[in-house]
Scaffold this motif. Structure first.
Motif, PDB file in Angstrom:
ATOM      1  N   LYS A   1       3.706  -7.892  11.269  1.00  0.00           N
ATOM      2  CA  LYS A   1       2.482  -8.692  11.239  1.00  0.00           C
ATOM      3  C   LYS A   1       1.352  -7.872  11.857  1.00  0.00           C
ATOM      4  N   HIS A   2       0.230  -7.796  11.176  1.00  0.00           N
ATOM      5  CA  HIS A   2      -0.879  -6.984  11.682  1.00  0.00           C
ATOM      6  C   HIS A   2      -1.493  -7.607  12.937  1.00  0.00           C
ATOM      7  N   VAL A   3      -1.521  -6.787  13.997  1.00  0.00           N
ATOM      8  CA  VAL A   3      -2.244  -7.106  15.234  1.00  0.00           C
ATOM      9  C   VAL A   3      -2.978  -5.825  15.585  1.00  0.00           C
TER      10      VAL A   3
ATOM     11  N   MET B   1      -2.716  -6.537   6.005  1.00  0.00           N
ATOM     12  CA  MET B   1      -4.182  -6.342   6.087  1.00  0.00           C
ATOM     13  C   MET B   1      -4.579  -5.162   5.205  1.00  0.00           C
ATOM     14  N   GLU B   2      -5.577  -5.381   4.391  1.00  0.00           N
ATOM     15  CA  GLU B   2      -6.029  -4.323   3.477  1.00  0.00           C
ATOM     16  C   GLU B   2      -6.591  -3.140   4.262  1.00  0.00           C
ATOM     17  N   ASP B   3      -6.384  -1.957   3.710  1.00  0.00           N
ATOM     18  CA  ASP B   3      -6.936  -0.738   4.294  1.00  0.00           C
ATOM     19  C   ASP B   3      -6.434  -0.437   5.700  1.00  0.00           C
ATOM     20  N   CYS B   4      -5.257  -0.924   6.019  1.00  0.00           N
ATOM     21  CA  CYS B   4      -4.651  -0.551   7.300  1.00  0.00           C
ATOM     22  C   CYS B   4      -3.517   0.418   6.998  1.00  0.00           C
ATOM     23  N   LEU B   5      -3.595   1.600   7.571  1.00  0.00           N
ATOM     24  CA  LEU B   5      -2.596   2.646   7.311  1.00  0.00           C
ATOM     25  C   LEU B   5      -1.176   2.168   7.601  1.00  0.00           C
ATOM     26  N   PHE B   6      -0.985   1.529   8.750  1.00  0.00           N
ATOM     27  CA  PHE B   6       0.384   1.144   9.111  1.00  0.00           C
ATOM     28  C   PHE B   6       0.871  -0.044   8.279  1.00  0.00           C
ATOM     29  N   CYS B   7      -0.012  -0.947   7.871  1.00  0.00           N
ATOM     30  CA  CYS B   7       0.409  -2.017   6.939  1.00  0.00           C
ATOM     31  C   CYS B   7       0.878  -1.384   5.630  1.00  0.00           C
ATOM     32  N   LYS B   8       0.207  -0.325   5.203  1.00  0.00           N
ATOM     33  CA  LYS B   8       0.609   0.353   3.954  1.00  0.00           C
ATOM     34  C   LYS B   8       1.929   1.096   4.136  1.00  0.00           C
TER      35      LYS B   8
ATOM     36  N   PRO C   1      -5.787   1.199  14.113  1.00  0.00           N
ATOM     37  CA  PRO C   1      -5.945  -0.130  14.721  1.00  0.00           C
ATOM     38  C   PRO C   1      -4.897  -1.141  14.235  1.00  0.00           C
ATOM     39  N   HIS C   2      -3.625  -0.760  14.396  1.00  0.00           N
ATOM     40  CA  HIS C   2      -2.481  -1.668  14.169  1.00  0.00           C
ATOM     41  C   HIS C   2      -1.559  -1.409  15.351  1.00  0.00           C
ATOM     42  N   LEU C   3      -1.283  -2.445  16.121  1.00  0.00           N
ATOM     43  CA  LEU C   3      -0.474  -2.294  17.341  1.00  0.00           C
ATOM     44  C   LEU C   3       0.728  -1.389  17.101  1.00  0.00           C
TER      45      LEU C   3
END
Ligand code: AMP
Ligand code: ZN
Length: 113
Positions: free
Chosen positions: A45-47, A1-8, A96-98
C-alpha cells in the motif's frame, strides 16, 4: 499510486530482483548496493514515508518491520544489520514510497549521518 517507482516495482511494471513477498509487503535488492547485502522492504500500500504514518495505518510499518526480520534471516545476516528509513529532503529520501533499507554483510561504519 501512478508514477511511483516502487508501486511500479511491486506491480511488476518495472523489473526488480525480488527476495521476498507476502500479502502486505515486498522486498527487493537495491539497484545501487551500499553494502554486500542491501535490500529494500516496502509496503504494497502506498505511503509516502514514515512522516505519513498515523494511528490508522501504523500496521503497515509493523508489517514492514516483520518482513525486515524475515528477510535478514533469509539472507543469513545473523551477525547483524542496519535498518534505515530516509524521511524527507534532509535525509535524502529520493523515492517517496515508504521503504526500509536493510544493510549488512560487513561491519558497517559507526557514523550514521
Ligand atoms: P532513498 O534514497 O532512501 O529514497 O532510497 C531509494 C533507494 O532506491 C536508493 O538506494 C536507490 O538505489 C534505490 N533504487 C532506485 N531505483 C531502483 C530500482 N529500479 N530498483 C532497485 N532499487 C532502486
Ligand atoms: Zn508507491
Amino acid at each position: 499510486m501512478e508514477d511511483c517507482l516502487f508501486c511500479k516495482i511491486i506491480s511488476g511494471e518495472i523489473p526488480s530482483t525480488k527476495v521476498y513477498e507476502d500479502a502486505d509487503t515486498f522486498a527487493f535488492r537495491d539497484i545501487h548496493p551500499q553494502a554486500p547485502a542491501h535490500i529494500l522492504v516496502v509496503p504494497k500500500k502506498h505511503v509516502d514515508s514514515v512522516a505519513a504514518l498515523n494511528e490508522e495505518n501504523a500496521d503497515i510499518a509493523a508489517k514492514c518491520l516483520l518482513t525486515v526480520a524475515k528477510v535478514a534471516k533469509q539472507e543469513n545476516l545473523e551477525n547483524g544489520y542496519r535498518v534505515v528509513s530516509n524521511c524527507g529532503p534532509d535525509a535524502g529520501q529520493t523515492v517517496p514510497h515508504l521503504h526500509f533499507h536493510i544493510l549488512g554483510g560487513k561491519r558497517l561504519k559507526d557514523s550514521m549521518d
